[in-house]
Write a protein that holds these residues in place. Sequence first.
Motif, PDB file in Angstrom:
ATOM      1  N   PHE A  24       0.860  -1.185   0.000  1.00 14.54           N
ATOM      2  CA  PHE A  24       0.000   0.000   0.000  1.00 14.54           C
ATOM      3  C   PHE A  24       0.888   1.222   0.000  1.00 14.54           C
ATOM      4  CE2 PHE A  24      -2.540   3.288   2.133  1.00 14.54           C
ATOM      5  CZ  PHE A  24      -3.688   3.255   1.352  1.00 14.54           C
ATOM      6  N   ASN A  25       1.000   1.847  -1.189  1.00 17.97           N
ATOM      7  CA  ASN A  25       1.836   3.034  -1.333  1.00 17.97           C
ATOM      8  C   ASN A  25       1.188   3.910  -2.403  1.00 17.97           C
ATOM      9  OD1 ASN A  25       3.821   4.984  -1.931  1.00 17.97           O
ATOM     10  ND2 ASN A  25       5.459   3.592  -1.321  1.00 17.97           N
ATOM     11  N   LEU A  26       0.354   4.847  -1.990  1.00 21.29           N
ATOM     12  CA  LEU A  26      -0.411   5.656  -2.921  1.00 21.29           C
ATOM     13  C   LEU A  26       0.468   6.538  -3.821  1.00 21.29           C
ATOM     14  CD1 LEU A  26      -3.492   6.652  -0.745  1.00 21.29           C
ATOM     15  CD2 LEU A  26      -3.297   4.851  -2.454  1.00 21.29           C
ATOM     16  N   PRO A  27       1.510   7.193  -3.315  1.00 21.54           N
ATOM     17  CA  PRO A  27       2.359   7.980  -4.225  1.00 21.54           C
ATOM     18  C   PRO A  27       3.001   7.127  -5.316  1.00 21.54           C
ATOM     19  CG  PRO A  27       2.737   8.646  -1.960  1.00 21.54           C
ATOM     20  CD  PRO A  27       1.881   7.428  -1.891  1.00 21.54           C
ATOM     21  N   ALA A  28       3.481   5.932  -4.934  1.00 19.36           N
ATOM     22  CA  ALA A  28       4.099   5.066  -5.939  1.00 19.36           C
ATOM     23  C   ALA A  28       3.063   4.591  -6.952  1.00 19.36           C
ATOM     24  CB  ALA A  28       4.757   3.866  -5.259  1.00 19.36           C
ATOM     25  N   ARG A  29       1.849   4.292  -6.476  1.00 20.35           N
ATOM     26  CA  ARG A  29       0.795   3.867  -7.391  1.00 20.35           C
ATOM     27  C   ARG A  29       0.453   4.990  -8.380  1.00 20.35           C
ATOM     28  NH1 ARG A  29      -4.644   1.930  -4.624  1.00 20.35           N
ATOM     29  NH2 ARG A  29      -3.144   0.457  -3.718  1.00 20.35           N
ATOM     30  N   GLY A  30       0.399   6.221  -7.888  1.00 21.70           N
ATOM     31  CA  GLY A  30       0.127   7.343  -8.778  1.00 21.70           C
ATOM     32  C   GLY A  30       1.210   7.518  -9.823  1.00 21.70           C
ATOM     33  N   ASP A  31       2.487   7.325  -9.430  1.00 23.18           N
ATOM     34  CA  ASP A  31       3.578   7.441 -10.402  1.00 23.18           C
ATOM     35  C   ASP A  31       3.484   6.359 -11.468  1.00 23.18           C
ATOM     36  OD1 ASP A  31       4.642   9.640  -9.158  1.00 23.18           O
ATOM     37  OD2 ASP A  31       6.062   8.498  -7.936  1.00 23.18           O
ATOM     38  N   VAL A  32       3.149   5.138 -11.053  1.00 19.70           N
ATOM     39  CA  VAL A  32       3.049   4.045 -12.023  1.00 19.70           C
ATOM     40  C   VAL A  32       1.943   4.321 -13.042  1.00 19.70           C
ATOM     41  CG1 VAL A  32       2.432   1.614 -12.305  1.00 19.70           C
ATOM     42  CG2 VAL A  32       4.011   2.298 -10.497  1.00 19.70           C
ATOM     43  N   ARG A  33       0.785   4.747 -12.567  1.00 16.83           N
ATOM     44  CA  ARG A  33      -0.322   5.010 -13.477  1.00 16.83           C
ATOM     45  C   ARG A  33      -0.042   6.215 -14.369  1.00 16.83           C
ATOM     46  NH1 ARG A  33      -5.576   3.839  -9.522  1.00 16.83           N
ATOM     47  NH2 ARG A  33      -5.219   1.572  -9.353  1.00 16.83           N
ATOM     48  N   ALA A  34       0.669   7.200 -13.836  1.00 18.46           N
ATOM     49  CA  ALA A  34       1.042   8.348 -14.661  1.00 18.46           C
ATOM     50  C   ALA A  34       2.006   7.924 -15.759  1.00 18.46           C
ATOM     51  CB  ALA A  34       1.665   9.439 -13.796  1.00 18.46           C
ATOM     52  N   GLN A  35       2.923   7.015 -15.450  1.00 17.90           N
ATOM     53  CA  GLN A  35       3.851   6.524 -16.466  1.00 17.90           C
ATOM     54  C   GLN A  35       3.129   5.690 -17.522  1.00 17.90           C
ATOM     55  OE1 GLN A  35       7.006   7.407 -16.923  1.00 17.90           O
ATOM     56  NE2 GLN A  35       6.719   8.789 -15.179  1.00 17.90           N
ATOM     57  N   GLU A  36       2.089   4.976 -17.104  1.00 20.62           N
ATOM     58  CA  GLU A  36       1.281   4.249 -18.077  1.00 20.62           C
ATOM     59  C   GLU A  36       0.631   5.217 -19.070  1.00 20.62           C
ATOM     60  OE1 GLU A  36      -1.422   2.070 -15.676  1.00 20.62           O
ATOM     61  OE2 GLU A  36      -0.004   0.446 -15.215  1.00 20.62           O
ATOM     62  N   GLN A  37       0.187   6.367 -18.582  1.00 18.56           N
ATOM     63  CA  GLN A  37      -0.365   7.379 -19.478  1.00 18.56           C
ATOM     64  C   GLN A  37       0.711   7.926 -20.418  1.00 18.56           C
ATOM     65  OE1 GLN A  37      -3.550   8.466 -19.989  1.00 18.56           O
ATOM     66  NE2 GLN A  37      -4.141   6.759 -18.673  1.00 18.56           N
ATOM     67  N   LYS A  38       1.946   8.009 -19.933  1.00 22.73           N
ATOM     68  CA  LYS A  38       3.041   8.464 -20.791  1.00 22.73           C
ATOM     69  C   LYS A  38       3.236   7.505 -21.966  1.00 22.73           C
ATOM     70  CE  LYS A  38       4.506  12.182 -18.635  1.00 22.73           C
ATOM     71  NZ  LYS A  38       4.512  13.518 -19.286  1.00 22.73           N
ATOM     72  N   SER A  39       3.170   6.203 -21.689  1.00 23.09           N
ATOM     73  CA  SER A  39       3.287   5.241 -22.781  1.00 23.09           C
ATOM     74  C   SER A  39       2.120   5.376 -23.757  1.00 23.09           C
ATOM     75  CB  SER A  39       3.343   3.817 -22.219  1.00 23.09           C
ATOM     76  OG  SER A  39       2.136   3.477 -21.565  1.00 23.09           O
ATOM     77  N   GLU A  40       0.939   5.710 -23.236  1.00 19.96           N
ATOM     78  CA  GLU A  40      -0.216   5.934 -24.099  1.00 19.96           C
ATOM     79  C   GLU A  40       0.009   7.169 -24.984  1.00 19.96           C
ATOM     80  OE1 GLU A  40      -4.174   4.617 -25.220  1.00 19.96           O
ATOM     81  OE2 GLU A  40      -2.468   3.754 -24.178  1.00 19.96           O
ATOM     82  N   GLN A  41       0.636   8.178 -24.427  1.00 21.26           N
ATOM     83  CA  GLN A  41       0.936   9.377 -25.212  1.00 21.26           C
ATOM     84  C   GLN A  41       1.902   9.060 -26.349  1.00 21.26           C
ATOM     85  OE1 GLN A  41       2.161  12.607 -22.616  1.00 21.26           O
ATOM     86  NE2 GLN A  41       0.629  12.013 -21.103  1.00 21.26           N
ATOM     87  N   GLN A  42       2.852   8.170 -26.096  1.00 28.81           N
ATOM     88  CA  GLN A  42       3.768   7.767 -27.160  1.00 28.81           C
ATOM     89  C   GLN A  42       3.011   7.094 -28.299  1.00 28.81           C
ATOM     90  OE1 GLN A  42       7.037   8.427 -27.471  1.00 28.81           O
ATOM     91  NE2 GLN A  42       6.858   9.652 -25.606  1.00 28.81           N
ATOM     92  N   ARG A  43       1.984   6.329 -27.972  1.00 28.92           N
ATOM     93  CA  ARG A  43       1.181   5.681 -29.007  1.00 28.92           C
ATOM     94  C   ARG A  43       0.435   6.727 -29.845  1.00 28.92           C
ATOM     95  NH1 ARG A  43      -3.909   3.812 -29.776  1.00 28.92           N
ATOM     96  NH2 ARG A  43      -4.618   4.510 -27.730  1.00 28.92           N
ATOM     97  N   PHE A  44      -0.087   7.756 -29.174  1.00 29.10           N
ATOM     98  CA  PHE A  44      -0.771   8.822 -29.900  1.00 29.10           C
ATOM     99  C   PHE A  44       0.210   9.578 -30.805  1.00 29.10           C
ATOM    100  CE2 PHE A  44      -3.773   8.965 -26.043  1.00 29.10           C
ATOM    101  CZ  PHE A  44      -4.583   7.988 -26.613  1.00 29.10           C
TER     102      PHE A  44
END
Length: 356
Positions: free
Chosen positions: A28-48
């Motif tokens: 249970f680490n909310l800051p780390a979870r937020g960073d992981v999900r934000a990085q997932e969005q970064k990979s999505e941006q690369q696809r766009f």
Amino acid sequence: MAYTSGFPLLAGGGAPALFNLTYNQELFNLPARGDVRAQEQKSEQQRFTMDAVRDGVIQRTVSTYLELAKVRRQLNLLVNERESAQKILDYTRQRAQAGYELPIEVTRAQLTAAQVEQRRAQLEDQEETAADQLRVLLALEPDRPIEVTAEDIPPAADQTIANLVAEALRNNPEVKTAESERTASELRLKGERGGYWPTVGLIGQYNLLAKFNNYDQFFNRFQRNNFIAGIDVKIPIFASHTGAAVSFARANLTASQMQVENKRAQVSLDVRHQARRAREMDTTREVARLELDLAQQNLQVLQSQFQQGRASIRDLESGQLDENEKWLAFLDAEFGHQQAELDLLRTTGQLAQVFQ
């Protein structure tokens, strides 16, 4: 490796070991979870971004193909125009030598023939340039011949502007990238706010110890294999760093929200402008088509008059020249309309759907 004297120690704490295996698992680490999900969005941006690059390649390839087809059709038309200009020049020279035409008429006929040659040279250069560009886009050999045919593209401007704007806001890669960045900022802010909460994780460690580290001199009982496992809970008490991180993440979210609004507004304006331009080019093409029809009908009249002896060869060839010029203008207008449609398809994100 290090030398120890006295109680067995390691730099930074712990005990010297021949072999050490450590295990840490965040539960249970909310800051780390937020960073992981934000990085997932970064990979999505690369696809766009890749989608935007793909659309650019499609547009350049289609545009170059259509231009090459148009130029070759125009070159074929110039063959007849060249013959007509030469016939007019020869006819005018004969009449001038016989005293029926002024020298200025010969000069005018020479100018017309020279203009046709100039147009022909320009089109040949455009043909070579377009063919070279198409070979590069298709990864073909430099001297490989390319065959093209005249084709139409699906009209996008036939849709209502409201539908086109909605399609662009839904599919445009730049809008998607901006929205993905906003989502990443929201996830990052949510994660930073979770920094006020405790973090929970699993810990484990295995150490293989050796007697030459003098454990038997400082402990009553020496044990070679040692293991520890448990739960690590960290409770923040002074969260000044978390407060600063939350403020920074909130500012980034505000900026990304403004970026999304600006991008959506810009894309909406672009779609409206391109839709109007496509429809304007459609009317231009229609005018050019009607002018071509009129020139063709006028040529038919001249042919009839020539057969009846009421028109000269110069009148007939002049009508042929006029028809060819109207053909060239119509092909230019049609290509301009196709370019406008391509721009609209790319902005609305429909380019890949049409050509793939």
